[in-house]
Design a protein around this motif. Structure first.
Motif, mmCIF file in Angstrom:
data_model
loop_
_atom_site.group_PDB
_atom_site.id
_atom_site.type_symbol
_atom_site.label_atom_id
_atom_site.label_comp_id
_atom_site.label_asym_id
_atom_site.label_seq_id
_atom_site.Cartn_x
_atom_site.Cartn_y
_atom_site.Cartn_z
ATOM 1 N N SER A 82 1.027 -1.041 0.042
ATOM 2 C CA SER A 82 0.089 0.032 0.053
ATOM 3 C C SER A 82 0.850 1.087 -0.025
ATOM 4 C CB SER A 82 -0.831 -0.108 1.208
ATOM 5 O OG SER A 82 -1.624 -0.938 1.305
ATOM 6 N N GLN A 127 -5.154 6.210 2.648
ATOM 7 C CA GLN A 127 -6.317 5.857 1.773
ATOM 8 C C GLN A 127 -6.032 4.773 0.639
ATOM 9 O OE1 GLN A 127 -6.286 9.843 -0.373
ATOM 10 N NE2 GLN A 127 -8.205 9.641 -0.829
ATOM 11 N N ALA A 128 -4.839 4.426 0.375
ATOM 12 C CA ALA A 128 -4.588 3.080 -0.606
ATOM 13 C C ALA A 128 -5.140 1.984 0.312
ATOM 14 C CB ALA A 128 -3.113 3.179 -0.775
ATOM 15 N N LYS A 129 -4.804 1.985 1.646
ATOM 16 C CA LYS A 129 -5.195 0.748 2.534
ATOM 17 C C LYS A 129 -6.783 0.561 2.538
ATOM 18 C CE LYS A 129 -1.013 0.503 5.231
ATOM 19 N NZ LYS A 129 -0.547 -0.314 6.558
ATOM 20 N N ARG A 130 -7.355 1.651 2.721
ATOM 21 C CA ARG A 130 -8.952 1.694 2.673
ATOM 22 C C ARG A 130 -9.439 1.177 1.445
ATOM 23 N NH1 ARG A 130 -7.887 6.448 5.850
ATOM 24 N NH2 ARG A 130 -8.444 7.595 3.676
ATOM 25 N N ALA A 131 -8.699 1.461 0.430
ATOM 26 C CA ALA A 131 -9.204 1.200 -1.168
ATOM 27 C C ALA A 131 -9.176 -0.303 -1.318
ATOM 28 C CB ALA A 131 -8.415 1.902 -2.187
ATOM 29 N N GLY A 132 -8.487 -1.135 -0.437
ATOM 30 C CA GLY A 132 -8.207 -2.464 -0.605
ATOM 31 C C GLY A 132 -6.848 -3.301 -0.837
ATOM 32 N N LYS A 133 -6.018 -2.519 -0.307
ATOM 33 C CA LYS A 133 -4.616 -2.918 -0.293
ATOM 34 C C LYS A 133 -4.077 -3.000 -1.503
ATOM 35 C CE LYS A 133 -5.175 -4.272 4.475
ATOM 36 N NZ LYS A 133 -5.156 -5.439 5.416
ATOM 37 N N ASN A 183 -2.324 -1.359 -3.521
ATOM 38 C CA ASN A 183 -2.983 -0.195 -4.318
ATOM 39 C C ASN A 183 -1.641 0.967 -4.054
ATOM 40 O OD1 ASN A 183 -4.514 1.205 -5.892
ATOM 41 N ND2 ASN A 183 -6.244 1.233 -4.635
ATOM 42 N N TYR A 184 -1.883 2.001 -4.809
ATOM 43 C CA TYR A 184 -1.204 3.126 -4.326
ATOM 44 C C TYR A 184 -2.057 4.419 -4.649
ATOM 45 C CZ TYR A 184 -0.859 4.386 -9.654
ATOM 46 O OH TYR A 184 -1.183 4.588 -10.896
ATOM 47 N N VAL A 185 -1.850 5.387 -4.007
ATOM 48 C CA VAL A 185 -2.566 6.488 -4.355
ATOM 49 C C VAL A 185 -1.602 7.891 -4.257
ATOM 50 C CG1 VAL A 185 -4.318 8.099 -3.089
ATOM 51 C CG2 VAL A 185 -4.634 5.709 -3.025
ATOM 52 N N GLN A 232 -10.581 16.450 3.008
ATOM 53 C CA GLN A 232 -12.042 15.178 2.818
ATOM 54 C C GLN A 232 -12.620 15.101 4.155
ATOM 55 O OE1 GLN A 232 -10.203 11.375 1.793
ATOM 56 N NE2 GLN A 232 -8.911 12.164 0.239
#
Length: 48
Positions: free
Chosen positions: A5, A31-37, A39-41, A48
């Motif tokens: 992440s 944010q990347a972790k919340r998006a499902g791991k 992942n990158y943001v 927000q």
């Protein structure tokens, strides 16, 4: 299995010093972790 992440903050758009860049990259990483791991943001300056 290990998955990344990744939070990305870019100089100078997202901060002028290391402390600010790390803070913003950390926010993006969570944010990347919340998006499902696995992942990158890229940090977004919009509150927000």
């Amino acid at each position: 299995m290990v998955t990344p992440s990744i939070g990305i903050a870019i100089y100078p758009e997202h901060g002028q010093d290391a402390e600010t860049l790390i803070k913003h990259a950390d926010k993006a990483m969570y944010q990347a972790k919340r998006a499902g791991k696995n992942n990158y943001v890229v940090f977004d300056n919009v509150p927000q």
